[in-house]
Scaffold this motif. Structure first.
Motif, mmCIF file in Angstrom:
data_model
loop_
_atom_site.group_PDB
_atom_site.id
_atom_site.type_symbol
_atom_site.label_atom_id
_atom_site.label_comp_id
_atom_site.label_asym_id
_atom_site.label_seq_id
_atom_site.Cartn_x
_atom_site.Cartn_y
_atom_site.Cartn_z
ATOM 1 N N ARG A 141 1.090 4.096 -2.905
ATOM 2 C CA ARG A 141 0.926 5.520 -2.619
ATOM 3 C C ARG A 141 1.954 6.347 -3.390
ATOM 4 N NH1 ARG A 141 1.699 6.071 3.230
ATOM 5 N NH2 ARG A 141 3.912 6.447 2.825
ATOM 6 N N TRP A 147 1.084 6.328 -7.187
ATOM 7 C CA TRP A 147 -0.026 7.248 -7.484
ATOM 8 C C TRP A 147 0.455 8.693 -7.422
ATOM 9 C CZ3 TRP A 147 -4.009 5.468 -9.851
ATOM 10 C CH2 TRP A 147 -4.615 4.256 -9.516
ATOM 11 N N GLN A 148 1.248 9.011 -6.413
ATOM 12 C CA GLN A 148 1.698 10.400 -6.234
ATOM 13 C C GLN A 148 2.530 10.883 -7.419
ATOM 14 O OE1 GLN A 148 3.728 10.021 -2.479
ATOM 15 N NE2 GLN A 148 1.962 10.703 -1.285
ATOM 16 N N GLU A 165 0.831 -1.210 0.000
ATOM 17 C CA GLU A 165 0.000 0.000 0.000
ATOM 18 C C GLU A 165 0.863 1.255 0.000
ATOM 19 O OE1 GLU A 165 -3.261 -0.071 -0.522
ATOM 20 O OE2 GLU A 165 -2.882 -2.238 -0.702
ATOM 21 N N GLU A 166 2.001 1.201 0.676
ATOM 22 C CA GLU A 166 2.906 2.359 0.708
ATOM 23 C C GLU A 166 3.593 2.561 -0.643
ATOM 24 O OE1 GLU A 166 3.565 1.593 5.469
ATOM 25 O OE2 GLU A 166 4.962 0.745 3.989
ATOM 26 N N SER A 186 7.554 3.840 -0.018
ATOM 27 C CA SER A 186 6.803 4.852 -0.754
ATOM 28 C C SER A 186 7.698 5.612 -1.730
ATOM 29 C CB SER A 186 6.149 5.830 0.228
ATOM 30 O OG SER A 186 5.344 6.756 -0.449
#
Length: 578
Positions: free
Chosen positions: A71, A74-75, A67-68, A238
């Motif tokens: 993130r 997506w960013q 999930e990180e 991330s």
């Protein structure tokens, strides 16, 4: 960020950007999963190859890391997709994870080839997942970045607070077998060494291979040293998600990053770390997937000149958590910079020299200086002789110095089952001067070259206080192990290597300093034994095991499958299909 390629040049566009029905089909099937056009259209598709499994205890934190990573993707304007791969958990897989390293590499390569993936985040750490994922991504050669699992926390038990996973438990097992501690204590001791998510907290195979991936430039700088449960590990994950999107637009691929000089840097770091003996096999296999040459001679040359400066178990005193607090891999590389090619590229787009420029050591006992090493040179040593004409390896820094020049009579076990049946027999004709020999434990033989090379000391000798003996096999051993264990004897006994012809009572001479391992038997007698030798029947008649024993290379060539180790042209995927 300067873009080298345009949207139309991305691999994914041969799927999503195809005209008419083929492209439209991919679009509405993606929306079927709840995504909108804005989520995926006009964006690079980033695969996250995950080796998470309920039977891989080292990777229990991966669902959160995924999930990180998402993130970050997506960013930075990418479209993340998770692709599960073979997990290869060291604790549970039988008969050997080395067989399945190659299957994981094949799995990773084919997943990337057959799907609309522009760049990939490789999520691994447990021993064979690191080389397996990198081998697959290297063969596919699309932009790739590796996220190491990180090591677990220090082990604690009662008053003991510096317990290493594997390394400490091997010693406790010896005490249990010798009757010095009871079973309840032994079990509680082991449980105290494995107390959080993450890989072994020693410089075993997992931390060795993630460290070397770091040296090769395939991770964010220093990522390999961050403990699994540290908040900085989540941050790193991330950041890797963000960086892989940039790498896709930059068209920065493994073959652009990793060179032969990168591998020589990794070999030098391996010596300074006193890394796992398994690293020799994995680095050679990884290099070949990139079309680069790396041989045992490269390890032998580095062994002569590079001291062990990493004071971490099993060759030292501390654990991976302490290594991180002391400055981690970047600090160790800073101390080695005179040995390294600092011009090598990394996934950051910067050189190794730039990445370590500001690194510093914060504990001189954990990361030693060359003037105060843990071991003067040759943490890992390649030896040859008539018993190992193509080479063998010993972790000298973790072996008893008194046994490193030794001649003794062989006590031969024909295979692992024979060893288990007889090693604790009170009537076994063995003394502390004997040389324990295990046959039929190589890449073809065992099958898959399991970690059987740290042969158990016979119980009657343990009771006498013996804690190390010369042990020889064509097997591997866990990177957390220690002892005077000569491993990877090549060629292996199952294919007719000299190890197959050793008999009880034969004298074997080991000289680690002289790099020699010899069987002191007349050549005429050995020739008679060769003529009488009959190869055992194969272990497998079907499935991947059959493919493995037919095509696996020997230890000095990386134990890859011969048809995967060959450089070749990677075909483009079909641009149009329904």
């Amino acid at each position: 960020m300067t873009r080298k390629i345009e949207l139309k040049d991305l691999r994914s566009q041969t799927w999503f950007g195809a005209s008419g029905q083929p492209g439209n089909h991919k679009s509405y099937r993606t929306k079927q999963m709840g995504f909108t056009s804005e989520d995926f259209q006009g964006k690079p598709v980033i695969g996250i190859l995950s080796t998470w499994s309920d039977l891989n205890s080292c990777h229990t934190h991966f669902p959160q890391r995924i999930e990180e990573i998402k993130r970050g993707i997506w960013q930075e304007g990418g479209f993340p997709v998770v692709m599960p791969t073979l997990s290869v958990g060291e604790t549970y897989v039988r008969p050997s994870t080395l067989i399945y390293r190659n299957l994981l590499a094949m799995d990773a390569e084919e997943i990337l080839r057959s799907h609309p993936i522009d760049g990939v985040v490789l999520l691994g750490g447990c021993d064979k997942t690191t080389p397996g994922l990198i081998m697959g991504a290297a063969s596919m050669n699309i932009p790739a970045i590796f996220v190491p699992a990180g090591a677990m926390l220090r082990g604690h038990f009662r008053e003991k607070w510096m317990l290493g996973t594997g390394s400490s438990t091997w010693g406790a097992l010896a005490d249990f077998r010798a009757g010095k501690i009871d079973e309840k204590t032994w079990r509680a001791f082991g449980e105290g060494t494995a107390r959080s998510p993450g890989t072994c907290n020693t410089m075993g195979t997992a931390s060795t291979m993630t460290s070397l991936a770091d040296v090769l430039g395939l991770t964010l700088p220093g990522a390999s040293s961050i403990p699994a449960v540290d908040a900085r590990h989540s941050q790193m994950a991330s950041l890797c998600g963000r960086r892989i999107v940039e790498m896709v637009w930059e068209d920065l691929r493994p073959k652009d990053v990793v060179s032969r000089a990168s591998f020589l840097n990794a070999v030098i770091a391996d010596m300074a770390l006193s890394g796992s003996t398994n690293s020799l096999i994995h680095l050679i296999a990884m290099a070949r997937r990139l079309g680069l040459e790396l041989t045992l001679d490269d390890f032998a040359a580095a062994s002569e000149s590079v001291p062990v400066i990493c004071n971490v178990q099993p060759s030292g005193s501390y654990l991976m958590e302490d290594f991180f607090y002391a400055g981690g891999l970047l600090a160790l590389l800073k101390r080695l910079e005179g040995h390294l090619d600092l011009s090598c590229m990394t996934v950051t787009g910067k050189t190794l020299g730039e990445n370590i420029a500001d690194a510093a050591v914060y504990n001189d006992d954990v990361i030693r200086t060359a003037e105060n090493p843990v071991y003067g040179a040759g943490g890992l040593v390649v030896i040859r002789g008539n018993l190992a004409p193509r080479g063998a390896v010993i972790k000298r820094a973790a072996a008893d110095p008194k046994l490193q020049k030794h001649t003794g009579p062989a006590v031969v076990f024909r295979n692992f089952k024979d060893m288990l049946a007889r090693v604790d027999d009170p009537d076994l004709p063995v003394t502390a001067d004997s040389v324990l020999v295990l046959q039929d434990a190589g890449p073809v033989g065992a099958p898959g070259m399991p970690e059987w090379g740290m042969l158990p000391i016979p119980k009657k000798l343990l009771e006498q206080g013996v804690r190390d003996m010369v042990r020889i096999s064509d097997a591997r051993m866990s990177g957390t192990s220690y002892g005077t264990c000569i491993l990877h004897v090549c060629p292996e006994s199952r294919v007719g290597g000299p190890l197959a012809f050793v008999r009880d009572g034969d004298l074997i001479s080991l000289d680690v300093e002289g790099r020699v391992l010899d069987l002191l038997v007349d050549e005429a007698e050995l020739e008679e034994r060769r003529k009488a030798w009959v190869a055992p029947p194969p272990h497998y008649e079907r499935g991947f095991g059959s493919l493995h024993i037919e095509h696996v290379l020997q230890a000095d060539e990386g134990c890859d499958l011969d048809f995967l180790a060959r450089p070749g042209t990677i075909p483009d995927p079909e641009a149009r299909f329904s």
